[in-house]
Design an enzyme around this catalytic site. Structure first.
Site, PDB file in Angstrom:
ATOM      1  N   SER A 239       0.854  -1.189   0.000  1.00 42.23           N
ATOM      2  CA  SER A 239       0.000   0.000   0.000  1.00 42.23           C
ATOM      3  C   SER A 239       0.887   1.235   0.000  1.00 42.23           C
ATOM      4  CB  SER A 239      -0.903   0.007   1.229  1.00 42.23           C
ATOM      5  OG  SER A 239      -0.110   0.265   2.374  1.00 42.23           O
ATOM      6  N   LYS A 240       0.221   2.361  -0.035  1.00 49.05           N
ATOM      7  CA  LYS A 240       0.888   3.656  -0.125  1.00 49.05           C
ATOM      8  C   LYS A 240       2.016   3.804   0.923  1.00 49.05           C
ATOM      9  CE  LYS A 240       1.052   7.727  -1.888  1.00 49.05           C
ATOM     10  NZ  LYS A 240       1.595   7.766  -3.221  1.00 49.05           N
ATOM     11  N   ARG A 241       1.775   3.260   2.116  1.00 44.36           N
ATOM     12  CA  ARG A 241       2.792   3.500   3.143  1.00 44.36           C
ATOM     13  C   ARG A 241       4.085   2.721   2.911  1.00 44.36           C
ATOM     14  NH1 ARG A 241       2.317  -0.643   7.037  1.00 44.36           N
ATOM     15  NH2 ARG A 241       0.601  -1.931   6.327  1.00 44.36           N
TER      16      ARG A 241
END
Ligand code: GLU
Length: 461
Positions: A239-241
Protein backbone atom coordinates in the site's frame (compact mmCIF):
# COMPACT_ATOMS: atom_id res chain seq x y z
CA UNK A 1 -6.91 -16.98 -30.68
CA UNK A 2 -5.32 -16.71 -27.25
CA UNK A 3 -6.79 -13.58 -25.71
CA UNK A 4 -5.95 -11.94 -22.40
CA UNK A 5 -7.22 -8.77 -20.87
CA UNK A 6 -6.52 -6.19 -18.23
CA UNK A 7 -9.71 -5.12 -16.49
CA UNK A 8 -9.04 -2.35 -13.98
CA UNK A 9 -11.68 -0.52 -12.03
CA UNK A 10 -11.08 3.17 -12.64
CA UNK A 11 -9.15 4.86 -9.88
CA UNK A 12 -7.47 7.61 -11.89
CA UNK A 13 -4.01 6.12 -11.74
CA UNK A 14 -2.31 2.82 -12.41
CA UNK A 15 -1.11 0.99 -9.34
CA UNK A 16 2.19 -0.98 -9.49
CA UNK A 17 0.28 -4.17 -8.64
CA UNK A 18 -2.07 -3.40 -11.54
CA UNK A 19 0.87 -2.82 -13.85
CA UNK A 20 2.24 -6.24 -12.93
CA UNK A 21 -1.11 -7.87 -13.74
CA UNK A 22 -1.26 -5.93 -17.00
CA UNK A 23 2.33 -6.89 -17.82
CA UNK A 24 1.71 -10.61 -17.26
CA UNK A 25 -1.37 -10.54 -19.49
CA UNK A 26 0.48 -8.49 -22.08
CA UNK A 27 3.52 -10.79 -22.11
CA UNK A 28 1.49 -13.93 -22.51
CA UNK A 29 -0.60 -12.50 -25.35
CA UNK A 30 2.46 -11.19 -27.17
CA UNK A 31 4.39 -14.40 -26.66
CA UNK A 32 1.56 -16.46 -28.13
CA UNK A 33 0.77 -14.04 -30.94
CA UNK A 34 -2.61 -13.45 -29.33
CA UNK A 35 -4.56 -10.39 -28.29
CA UNK A 36 -4.30 -8.23 -25.20
CA UNK A 37 -7.47 -6.26 -24.48
CA UNK A 38 -8.30 -3.43 -22.11
CA UNK A 39 -11.63 -3.20 -20.31
CA UNK A 40 -12.59 -0.50 -17.86
CA UNK A 41 -14.86 -1.83 -15.14
CA UNK A 42 -16.75 1.37 -14.58
CA UNK A 43 -20.23 0.23 -13.68
CA UNK A 44 -19.93 2.49 -10.66
CA UNK A 45 -20.69 5.59 -12.68
CA UNK A 46 -19.50 7.97 -10.01
CA UNK A 47 -15.91 7.25 -10.91
CA UNK A 48 -14.27 8.96 -13.83
CA UNK A 49 -13.40 6.29 -16.36
CA UNK A 50 -12.01 8.63 -18.98
CA UNK A 51 -9.42 9.88 -16.55
CA UNK A 52 -8.59 6.27 -15.72
CA UNK A 53 -8.03 5.43 -19.37
CA UNK A 54 -5.81 8.48 -19.81
CA UNK A 55 -3.78 7.39 -16.77
CA UNK A 56 -3.46 3.81 -18.04
CA UNK A 57 -2.54 4.96 -21.51
CA UNK A 58 0.08 7.29 -20.10
CA UNK A 59 1.60 4.54 -17.95
CA UNK A 60 1.47 2.00 -20.80
CA UNK A 61 3.11 4.51 -23.16
CA UNK A 62 5.84 5.19 -20.70
CA UNK A 63 6.48 1.46 -20.26
CA UNK A 64 6.18 0.59 -23.93
CA UNK A 65 3.13 -1.66 -23.51
CA UNK A 66 0.13 -1.47 -25.78
CA UNK A 67 -3.27 -3.09 -26.01
CA UNK A 68 -5.19 -4.27 -29.04
CA UNK A 69 -8.34 -2.76 -30.47
CA UNK A 70 -10.72 -0.41 -28.74
CA UNK A 71 -11.14 -0.02 -25.01
CA UNK A 72 -14.29 -1.71 -23.66
CA UNK A 73 -16.26 0.30 -21.10
CA UNK A 74 -18.67 -1.65 -18.95
CA UNK A 75 -20.74 1.49 -18.42
CA UNK A 76 -21.70 1.36 -22.11
CA UNK A 77 -22.89 -2.23 -22.01
CA UNK A 78 -25.92 -2.24 -19.74
CA UNK A 79 -28.19 -3.26 -22.63
CA UNK A 80 -26.04 -6.31 -23.26
CA UNK A 81 -26.07 -7.35 -19.61
CA UNK A 82 -29.82 -6.89 -19.49
CA UNK A 83 -30.29 -9.13 -22.49
CA UNK A 84 -28.42 -11.98 -20.80
CA UNK A 85 -30.23 -11.45 -17.50
CA UNK A 86 -33.57 -11.67 -19.32
CA UNK A 87 -32.44 -14.83 -21.04
CA UNK A 88 -31.48 -16.46 -17.74
CA UNK A 89 -34.85 -15.48 -16.28
CA UNK A 90 -36.63 -16.84 -19.31
CA UNK A 91 -35.02 -20.23 -19.19
CA UNK A 92 -35.41 -20.54 -15.42
CA UNK A 93 -31.72 -20.32 -14.54
CA UNK A 94 -32.26 -17.12 -12.60
CA UNK A 95 -35.21 -15.81 -10.67
CA UNK A 96 -36.67 -12.73 -9.07
CA UNK A 97 -36.33 -12.52 -5.34
CA UNK A 98 -38.80 -10.28 -3.50
CA UNK A 99 -37.30 -10.55 -0.09
CA UNK A 100 -37.76 -7.29 1.77
CA UNK A 101 -35.16 -5.56 3.87
CA UNK A 102 -37.10 -6.53 7.02
CA UNK A 103 -37.15 -10.19 6.00
CA UNK A 104 -33.47 -10.11 5.19
CA UNK A 105 -32.65 -8.59 8.58
CA UNK A 106 -34.74 -11.22 10.35
CA UNK A 107 -32.99 -14.00 8.47
CA UNK A 108 -29.57 -12.56 9.33
CA UNK A 109 -30.48 -12.24 12.99
CA UNK A 110 -31.73 -15.81 13.28
CA UNK A 111 -28.64 -17.15 11.48
CA UNK A 112 -26.39 -15.15 13.77
CA UNK A 113 -28.23 -16.45 16.81
CA UNK A 114 -27.62 -20.00 15.61
CA UNK A 115 -24.00 -19.12 14.81
CA UNK A 116 -24.59 -19.95 11.17
CA UNK A 117 -22.94 -18.26 8.22
CA UNK A 118 -25.22 -15.45 6.98
CA UNK A 119 -26.67 -16.59 3.71
CA UNK A 120 -29.73 -16.39 1.56
CA UNK A 121 -32.09 -19.26 2.28
CA UNK A 122 -33.49 -19.74 -1.22
CA UNK A 123 -37.03 -18.76 -0.29
CA UNK A 124 -37.90 -17.37 -3.74
CA UNK A 125 -35.96 -19.97 -5.71
CA UNK A 126 -39.04 -21.89 -6.73
CA UNK A 127 -41.58 -19.19 -6.09
CA UNK A 128 -44.41 -18.90 -8.60
CA UNK A 129 -47.07 -17.18 -6.60
CA UNK A 130 -48.18 -13.56 -6.78
CA UNK A 131 -45.29 -11.22 -6.11
CA UNK A 132 -45.65 -9.10 -2.97
CA UNK A 133 -46.66 -5.52 -3.78
CA UNK A 134 -44.25 -2.62 -3.57
CA UNK A 135 -41.03 -4.57 -3.79
CA UNK A 136 -38.63 -4.24 -6.69
CA UNK A 137 -37.03 -7.67 -6.89
CA UNK A 138 -33.34 -8.48 -7.19
CA UNK A 139 -32.36 -11.19 -9.65
CA UNK A 140 -30.61 -14.24 -8.26
CA UNK A 141 -28.87 -17.02 -10.12
CA UNK A 142 -29.89 -20.60 -9.33
CA UNK A 143 -26.54 -21.82 -8.07
CA UNK A 144 -25.89 -25.50 -7.34
CA UNK A 145 -26.43 -26.03 -3.61
CA UNK A 146 -24.50 -29.23 -3.33
CA UNK A 147 -21.41 -30.78 -4.81
CA UNK A 148 -18.22 -28.98 -5.71
CA UNK A 149 -17.00 -26.37 -8.11
CA UNK A 150 -13.51 -27.27 -9.21
CA UNK A 151 -11.13 -25.79 -11.68
CA UNK A 152 -7.50 -26.14 -12.54
CA UNK A 153 -5.76 -22.90 -11.84
CA UNK A 154 -2.63 -22.44 -13.97
CA UNK A 155 -0.69 -21.34 -10.88
CA UNK A 156 -2.41 -22.86 -7.86
CA UNK A 157 -3.28 -26.21 -9.37
CA UNK A 158 -6.63 -27.82 -8.60
CA UNK A 159 -8.87 -25.45 -6.68
CA UNK A 160 -12.01 -26.84 -5.14
CA UNK A 161 -14.96 -25.10 -3.51
CA UNK A 162 -17.79 -26.77 -1.70
CA UNK A 163 -21.03 -25.40 -3.14
CA UNK A 164 -22.70 -25.65 0.19
CA UNK A 165 -19.97 -23.61 1.88
CA UNK A 166 -19.54 -20.82 -0.53
CA UNK A 167 -22.44 -20.39 -2.85
CA UNK A 168 -25.74 -18.76 -2.18
CA UNK A 169 -28.04 -17.99 -5.01
CA UNK A 170 -26.04 -14.81 -5.37
CA UNK A 171 -27.49 -11.65 -6.84
CA UNK A 172 -26.75 -10.92 -10.49
CA UNK A 173 -28.89 -7.78 -10.80
CA UNK A 174 -29.84 -5.32 -8.11
CA UNK A 175 -33.39 -4.06 -7.60
CA UNK A 176 -32.63 -1.03 -9.78
CA UNK A 177 -31.74 -3.42 -12.59
CA UNK A 178 -27.99 -2.83 -12.55
CA UNK A 179 -25.90 -5.98 -12.97
CA UNK A 180 -23.40 -7.03 -10.29
CA UNK A 181 -19.66 -7.36 -10.62
CA UNK A 182 -19.35 -11.11 -11.16
CA UNK A 183 -22.04 -11.03 -13.80
CA UNK A 184 -20.54 -8.24 -15.91
CA UNK A 185 -17.07 -9.80 -15.76
CA UNK A 186 -18.36 -13.11 -17.09
CA UNK A 187 -20.45 -11.59 -19.88
CA UNK A 188 -17.58 -9.39 -21.00
CA UNK A 189 -14.86 -12.01 -20.79
CA UNK A 190 -17.02 -14.39 -22.80
CA UNK A 191 -18.10 -11.86 -25.43
CA UNK A 192 -14.61 -10.41 -25.76
CA UNK A 193 -13.31 -13.91 -26.42
CA UNK A 194 -10.98 -13.92 -23.42
CA UNK A 195 -9.34 -17.32 -23.18
CA UNK A 196 -6.85 -16.76 -20.35
CA UNK A 197 -7.49 -14.71 -17.23
CA UNK A 198 -4.46 -13.67 -15.19
CA UNK A 199 -5.48 -11.67 -12.15
CA UNK A 200 -4.73 -11.12 -8.48
CA UNK A 201 -5.65 -13.97 -6.15
CA UNK A 202 -7.85 -11.58 -4.22
CA UNK A 203 -10.33 -12.60 -6.94
CA UNK A 204 -10.04 -16.31 -6.24
CA UNK A 205 -13.28 -16.45 -4.26
CA UNK A 206 -15.14 -14.83 -7.17
CA UNK A 207 -14.09 -17.56 -9.55
CA UNK A 208 -16.54 -20.31 -8.45
CA UNK A 209 -19.39 -17.81 -8.79
CA UNK A 210 -18.17 -16.88 -12.23
CA UNK A 211 -17.94 -20.54 -13.18
CA UNK A 212 -21.59 -21.00 -12.12
CA UNK A 213 -22.45 -18.17 -14.51
CA UNK A 214 -20.35 -19.53 -17.38
CA UNK A 215 -22.21 -22.80 -17.01
CA UNK A 216 -25.64 -21.22 -16.77
CA UNK A 217 -24.94 -19.15 -19.86
CA UNK A 218 -23.35 -22.01 -21.74
CA UNK A 219 -20.13 -20.10 -22.29
CA UNK A 220 -16.76 -21.74 -22.57
CA UNK A 221 -14.86 -21.41 -19.28
CA UNK A 222 -11.50 -19.67 -19.73
CA UNK A 223 -8.29 -20.72 -18.05
CA UNK A 224 -7.57 -18.97 -14.78
CA UNK A 225 -4.26 -17.91 -13.28
CA UNK A 226 -4.56 -16.34 -9.85
CA UNK A 227 -1.41 -14.45 -9.04
CA UNK A 228 -0.36 -14.11 -5.39
CA UNK A 229 -0.28 -10.59 -4.02
CA UNK A 230 2.69 -8.28 -3.64
CA UNK A 231 3.43 -7.62 0.01
CA UNK A 232 5.39 -4.82 1.59
CA UNK A 233 8.54 -5.72 3.52
CA UNK A 234 6.43 -5.99 6.71
CA UNK A 235 4.33 -8.75 5.15
CA UNK A 236 1.19 -6.61 4.79
CA UNK A 237 -0.44 -6.09 1.40
CA UNK A 238 1.41 -3.44 -0.61
CA UNK A 239 0.00 0.00 0.00
CA UNK A 240 0.89 3.66 -0.12
CA UNK A 241 2.79 3.50 3.14
CA UNK A 242 5.33 1.08 1.63
CA UNK A 243 6.25 3.61 -1.02
CA UNK A 244 4.84 4.91 -4.24
CA UNK A 245 1.86 3.06 -5.65
CA UNK A 246 1.14 5.19 -8.72
CA UNK A 247 3.26 3.97 -11.63
CA UNK A 248 3.90 7.51 -12.88
CA UNK A 249 5.43 8.48 -9.55
CA UNK A 250 8.24 6.07 -10.38
CA UNK A 251 8.92 8.11 -13.48
CA UNK A 252 9.16 11.29 -11.41
CA UNK A 253 11.45 9.58 -8.92
CA UNK A 254 13.89 8.83 -11.74
CA UNK A 255 13.20 5.17 -12.39
CA UNK A 256 13.40 3.84 -15.92
CA UNK A 257 10.47 1.82 -17.27
CA UNK A 258 12.96 -0.89 -18.30
CA UNK A 259 13.87 -1.26 -14.61
CA UNK A 260 10.30 -1.09 -13.33
CA UNK A 261 9.03 -3.78 -15.72
CA UNK A 262 12.04 -5.96 -15.00
CA UNK A 263 11.40 -5.50 -11.29
CA UNK A 264 7.69 -6.31 -11.62
CA UNK A 265 8.14 -9.37 -13.81
CA UNK A 266 10.48 -10.82 -11.20
CA UNK A 267 8.00 -10.11 -8.40
CA UNK A 268 6.22 -13.38 -8.82
CA UNK A 269 7.98 -15.01 -11.76
CA UNK A 270 11.44 -16.35 -12.34
CA UNK A 271 13.52 -17.95 -15.02
CA UNK A 272 16.39 -19.81 -13.39
CA UNK A 273 18.61 -17.37 -11.53
CA UNK A 274 18.34 -14.69 -14.20
CA UNK A 275 17.64 -11.19 -12.95
CA UNK A 276 17.91 -8.99 -16.02
CA UNK A 277 15.22 -9.18 -18.70
CA UNK A 278 14.53 -6.82 -21.56
CA UNK A 279 10.91 -6.59 -22.67
CA UNK A 280 11.68 -8.86 -25.61
CA UNK A 281 13.33 -11.43 -23.40
CA UNK A 282 10.32 -11.36 -21.11
CA UNK A 283 8.02 -11.95 -24.07
CA UNK A 284 10.13 -14.90 -25.16
CA UNK A 285 10.57 -16.48 -21.77
CA UNK A 286 7.42 -15.69 -19.82
CA UNK A 287 5.01 -18.49 -19.14
CA UNK A 288 2.21 -17.93 -16.60
CA UNK A 289 2.51 -21.54 -15.46
CA UNK A 290 5.90 -20.57 -14.00
CA UNK A 291 4.43 -17.83 -11.78
CA UNK A 292 5.23 -18.44 -8.10
CA UNK A 293 2.54 -19.75 -5.82
CA UNK A 294 3.56 -17.64 -2.86
CA UNK A 295 3.26 -13.91 -2.34
CA UNK A 296 6.23 -11.78 -3.29
CA UNK A 297 7.84 -9.00 -1.33
CA UNK A 298 8.29 -5.52 -2.66
CA UNK A 299 11.91 -4.58 -2.18
CA UNK A 300 12.91 -1.08 -3.18
CA UNK A 301 16.64 -1.77 -3.07
CA UNK A 302 16.15 -4.42 -5.75
CA UNK A 303 14.42 -1.85 -7.93
CA UNK A 304 17.28 0.58 -7.32
CA UNK A 305 19.78 -2.08 -8.24
CA UNK A 306 17.98 -2.79 -11.50
CA UNK A 307 17.62 0.91 -12.21
CA UNK A 308 21.35 1.44 -11.68
CA UNK A 309 21.98 -1.44 -14.07
CA UNK A 310 19.85 0.11 -16.82
CA UNK A 311 21.28 3.58 -16.23
CA UNK A 312 24.74 2.08 -16.74
CA UNK A 313 23.93 0.02 -19.78
CA UNK A 314 21.23 1.66 -21.90
CA UNK A 315 22.35 3.36 -25.12
CA UNK A 316 23.16 7.06 -24.79
CA UNK A 317 20.19 8.10 -26.92
CA UNK A 318 17.70 6.19 -24.80
CA UNK A 319 19.06 7.58 -21.56
CA UNK A 320 19.19 11.10 -22.97
CA UNK A 321 15.50 10.72 -23.93
CA UNK A 322 14.55 9.66 -20.42
CA UNK A 323 16.46 12.59 -18.93
CA UNK A 324 14.42 15.09 -20.91
CA UNK A 325 11.67 14.51 -18.33
CA UNK A 326 14.06 16.16 -15.88
CA UNK A 327 14.71 19.12 -18.18
CA UNK A 328 18.15 17.94 -19.11
CA UNK A 329 19.18 17.80 -22.74
CA UNK A 330 22.45 15.91 -22.87
CA UNK A 331 22.32 15.83 -26.66
CA UNK A 332 22.37 19.59 -26.94
CA UNK A 333 25.02 20.02 -24.26
CA UNK A 334 28.65 20.35 -25.40
CA UNK A 335 30.38 17.07 -24.48
CA UNK A 336 27.01 15.85 -23.20
CA UNK A 337 27.70 12.23 -24.00
CA UNK A 338 30.98 12.37 -22.16
CA UNK A 339 29.30 13.85 -19.11
CA UNK A 340 26.54 11.27 -19.14
CA UNK A 341 28.98 8.40 -19.52
CA UNK A 342 30.96 9.75 -16.61
CA UNK A 343 27.91 10.01 -14.34
CA UNK A 344 25.90 6.95 -15.24
CA UNK A 345 28.31 4.56 -13.53
CA UNK A 346 27.30 5.73 -10.06
CA UNK A 347 23.67 6.88 -10.26
CA UNK A 348 20.83 4.80 -8.87
CA UNK A 349 18.13 7.09 -10.25
CA UNK A 350 17.87 9.76 -12.92
CA UNK A 351 17.22 12.27 -10.16
CA UNK A 352 20.60 11.42 -8.64
CA UNK A 353 22.16 11.60 -12.06
CA UNK A 354 20.73 15.04 -12.61
CA UNK A 355 22.05 16.37 -9.32
CA UNK A 356 25.51 14.96 -9.95
CA UNK A 357 25.45 16.60 -13.39
CA UNK A 358 24.55 19.93 -11.77
CA UNK A 359 27.49 19.64 -9.44
CA UNK A 360 29.86 19.35 -12.36
CA UNK A 361 28.20 21.80 -14.72
CA UNK A 362 27.91 24.62 -12.20
CA UNK A 363 30.81 26.26 -10.41
CA UNK A 364 30.63 25.36 -6.73
CA UNK A 365 29.11 28.11 -4.62
CA UNK A 366 30.48 26.68 -1.43
CA UNK A 367 32.54 23.75 -0.29
CA UNK A 368 31.62 20.79 1.84
CA UNK A 369 32.69 21.62 5.41
CA UNK A 370 33.71 18.10 6.34
CA UNK A 371 35.75 17.68 3.17
CA UNK A 372 37.54 20.98 3.81
CA UNK A 373 38.40 19.97 7.35
CA UNK A 374 39.67 16.59 6.30
CA UNK A 375 41.71 17.44 3.21
CA UNK A 376 42.50 21.14 2.96
CA UNK A 377 45.26 23.03 4.74
CA UNK A 378 47.87 25.70 3.92
CA UNK A 379 50.25 23.15 2.51
CA UNK A 380 47.68 21.55 0.21
CA UNK A 381 46.56 24.96 -0.98
CA UNK A 382 50.17 25.95 -1.71
CA UNK A 383 50.46 22.84 -3.86
CA UNK A 384 47.24 23.79 -5.66
CA UNK A 385 48.71 27.23 -6.36
CA UNK A 386 51.78 25.64 -7.96
CA UNK A 387 49.55 23.30 -9.93
CA UNK A 388 47.46 26.22 -11.19
CA UNK A 389 50.60 27.98 -12.44
CA UNK A 390 51.82 24.82 -14.11
CA UNK A 391 48.43 24.27 -15.77
CA UNK A 392 48.57 27.75 -17.33
CA UNK A 393 51.58 26.75 -19.34
CA UNK A 394 50.32 23.27 -20.23
CA UNK A 395 49.89 23.00 -23.97
CA UNK A 396 49.46 19.25 -24.44
CA UNK A 397 46.27 17.40 -25.34
CA UNK A 398 43.43 18.43 -23.07
CA UNK A 399 41.92 15.04 -22.55
CA UNK A 400 41.76 12.89 -19.42
CA UNK A 401 44.90 10.88 -20.14
CA UNK A 402 46.90 13.95 -21.29
CA UNK A 403 45.95 15.82 -18.12
CA UNK A 404 46.68 12.81 -15.99
CA UNK A 405 50.22 12.35 -17.29
CA UNK A 406 50.87 16.08 -17.04
CA UNK A 407 49.66 15.98 -13.41
CA UNK A 408 51.79 12.97 -12.53
CA UNK A 409 54.88 14.69 -13.96
CA UNK A 410 54.07 17.84 -12.03
CA UNK A 411 53.74 15.87 -8.79
CA UNK A 412 56.96 14.00 -9.40
CA UNK A 413 58.82 17.23 -10.02
CA UNK A 414 57.52 18.51 -6.68
CA UNK A 415 58.16 15.32 -4.79
CA UNK A 416 54.48 14.75 -4.16
CA UNK A 417 52.01 12.02 -4.96
CA UNK A 418 48.45 12.02 -6.29
CA UNK A 419 46.89 11.67 -2.86
CA UNK A 420 48.47 15.00 -1.86
CA UNK A 421 46.38 16.88 -4.37
CA UNK A 422 43.52 14.73 -5.73
CA UNK A 423 40.91 15.57 -3.07
CA UNK A 424 41.79 19.26 -3.15
CA UNK A 425 41.25 19.34 -6.89
CA UNK A 426 38.02 17.41 -6.52
CA UNK A 427 36.71 19.85 -3.93
CA UNK A 428 37.86 22.79 -6.07
CA UNK A 429 36.02 21.43 -9.11
CA UNK A 430 32.84 20.06 -7.54
CA UNK A 431 32.60 21.44 -4.02
CA UNK A 432 32.73 17.99 -2.41
CA UNK A 433 34.88 14.93 -1.89
CA UNK A 434 32.84 12.45 -3.96
CA UNK A 435 32.68 12.57 -7.75
CA UNK A 436 33.68 10.74 -10.89
CA UNK A 437 37.39 10.67 -11.78
CA UNK A 438 38.96 14.14 -11.59
CA UNK A 439 40.77 13.86 -14.92
CA UNK A 440 37.52 13.07 -16.74
CA UNK A 441 35.90 16.03 -15.05
CA UNK A 442 38.82 18.21 -16.11
CA UNK A 443 38.53 17.09 -19.71
CA UNK A 444 34.83 17.88 -19.61
CA UNK A 445 35.27 21.33 -18.07
CA UNK A 446 38.20 22.49 -20.21
CA UNK A 447 41.27 24.45 -19.25
CA UNK A 448 39.72 27.88 -18.62
CA UNK A 449 36.95 26.60 -16.35
CA UNK A 450 39.35 24.47 -14.34
CA UNK A 451 41.60 27.43 -13.74
CA UNK A 452 38.68 29.53 -12.58
CA UNK A 453 37.52 26.84 -10.16
CA UNK A 454 40.97 26.15 -8.72
CA UNK A 455 41.65 29.89 -8.35
CA UNK A 456 38.31 30.37 -6.56
CA UNK A 457 39.08 27.45 -4.31
CA UNK A 458 42.46 28.86 -3.32
CA UNK A 459 40.86 32.21 -2.62
CA UNK A 460 37.66 31.12 -0.85
CA UNK A 461 38.08 27.70 0.69
N1 GLU B 1 -11.87 -4.93 -11.97
C1 GLU B 1 -11.19 -5.87 -11.15
C2 GLU B 1 -10.12 -5.17 -10.33
O1 GLU B 1 -9.72 -4.08 -10.67
C3 GLU B 1 -10.51 -6.98 -11.94
C4 GLU B 1 -11.44 -7.99 -12.41
C5 GLU B 1 -10.79 -9.22 -13.01
O2 GLU B 1 -9.60 -9.17 -13.35
O3 GLU B 1 -11.49 -10.17 -13.20
O4 GLU B 1 -9.71 -5.71 -9.33
Amino acid sequence: MLTTRFAPSPTGFLHVGGLRTALYNYLYARKMGGKFLLRIEDTDLKRNSQQAVVAIREAFNWCGLDYDGEVTYQSQRFEIYKKYIDELLKNGKAYKCYMSKVELDELRASQEAKKQRPRYDGRYRDFNGTPPAGIEPVIRIKAPNEGKIEFKDGIKGLVSFNCDDILDDFIIARSDGTPTYNFTVVIDDALMGVTHILRGDDHLSNTPKQIVLYEALDFKIPEFFHVAMINGSDGAKLSKRHGATDVMEYKDMGYLPEALLNFLVRLGWSHGDDEIFSLNEMINLFDPHDINKSASTYNLSKLEWLNAHYIKTLPFERLADALEHFDMDFRAMPKGQMLLDMLRARAKTLVELKSSAFIIINEPKNYDEKALKKFVNDESKALCRLYLDALSSYEGAFDASGIESFTMKFLQANNKSLKDIAQNIRIALTGGAVSPGIFEIMEFLGQAQIKTRIANFIKNA
